[in-house]
Design an enzyme around this catalytic site. Structure first.
Site, mmCIF file in Angstrom:
data_model
loop_
_atom_site.group_PDB
_atom_site.id
_atom_site.type_symbol
_atom_site.label_atom_id
_atom_site.label_comp_id
_atom_site.label_asym_id
_atom_site.label_seq_id
_atom_site.Cartn_x
_atom_site.Cartn_y
_atom_site.Cartn_z
ATOM 1 N N TYR A 66 -2.145 -0.507 10.403
ATOM 2 C CA TYR A 66 -2.213 -0.700 8.918
ATOM 3 C C TYR A 66 -0.966 -0.255 8.318
ATOM 4 O O TYR A 66 -0.180 -1.022 7.705
ATOM 5 C CB TYR A 66 -3.603 -0.071 8.525
ATOM 6 C CG TYR A 66 -3.651 -0.336 6.902
ATOM 7 C CD1 TYR A 66 -3.984 -1.644 6.520
ATOM 8 C CD2 TYR A 66 -3.085 0.450 6.067
ATOM 9 C CE1 TYR A 66 -4.096 -2.023 5.168
ATOM 10 C CE2 TYR A 66 -3.157 0.165 4.638
ATOM 11 C CZ TYR A 66 -3.733 -1.164 4.090
ATOM 12 O OH TYR A 66 -3.881 -1.478 2.828
ATOM 13 N N SER A 87 0.940 -0.998 -0.061
ATOM 14 C CA SER A 87 -0.009 -0.083 -0.066
ATOM 15 C C SER A 87 0.860 1.255 -0.020
ATOM 16 O O SER A 87 2.212 1.077 0.354
ATOM 17 C CB SER A 87 -0.929 -0.138 1.089
ATOM 18 O OG SER A 87 -1.465 1.143 1.506
#
Length: 230
Positions: free
Chosen positions: A126, A113
């Site tokens: 995350y 990501s």
């Protein structure tokens, strides 16, 4: 030549798009869901890859996310994100790399990501776990340098998936915005100005997994329209 491709988290979203792209190219694809293999469990991973046999391409795509300010982030959420996003990639990569090295050919592609490069508010677990996934890829790539095996990662901004839809709903609930406005706010976080489609991520994964990509190792491809330039 037909290759055996394993895609974790391969039954929906980005994983399904990745699996479809490899299938269209004539590869044998194993799209792995939780019912097939718990990527956080060492025994489950070992048993799955023992049954699978030699793997030519591993796509570490299984992932989870949670969103909350640091003070309200729970240890449970932190652990789950680390277990799936980082430990899962570690266990699956460790399972396939020895065989790839013996055959002197193979590709490992991790779907990380943009949060693997920069920090975003309200995403401590995350962001930290995606940084770990990118770091894992780089360390593995360093070990593989000079062989016929490579490890790389793709780092997309927000993608139109069920995970992103949940984020949109959370934003709408917390801010009182409509879901269309919440989606626009997420899209505006990257210069691209829109959500990525899963097929765009699949294209980048397939590129890194191509035979012609043998010289690309230890790299990340950022898909955000130009915001993060490495």
């Amino acid at each position: 030549m037909m290759r055996t491709v394993v895609v974790t988290g391969g039954t929906k979203g980005i994983g399904a798009a990745v699996a479809a792209r490899f299938e269209a190219a004539g590869d044998r694809v194993l799209a792995v869901g939780r019912a097939d293999c718990d990527v956080t469990d060492e025994d489950s991973v070992r048993e799955f890859f023992d049954r699978t046999g030699p793997v030519d391409v591993l796509v570490n795509n299984a992932g989870v996310s949670a969103s909350a300010p640091l003070a309200r982030s729970t240890l449970t959420d932190w652990r789950e994100q680390w277990q799936v996003n980082a430990t899962g990639a570690f266990l699956c990569t460790r399972a396939v790399v020895p065989g790839m090295r013996e055959r002197d050919r193979g590709r490992v592609v991790t779907v990380a990501s943009t949060a693997g490069h920069v920090g975003y508010r309200y995403t401590t677990g995350y962001t930290a776990s995606k940084h770990a996934a990118v770091g894992l890829m780089r360390a593995v790539a360093a070990e593989l340098a000079g062989t016929g095996v490579t490890a790389n990662a793709v780092c997309p901004a927000f993608v139109r998936t069920a995970m992103t839809e949940r984020s949109i709903r959370r934003i709408a609930e917390r801010t009182g915005r409509g879901e269309a406005d919440a989606e626009a706010a997420l899209a505006a976080a990257a210069p691209l100005g829109r959500l990525l489609e899963p097929e765009e991520v699949a294209f980048a994964v397939a590129f890194l997994a191509a035979e012609e990509a043998a010289a690309i190792n230890g790299q990340t491809i950022v898909l955000d329209g130009g915001g993060i330039q490495l």
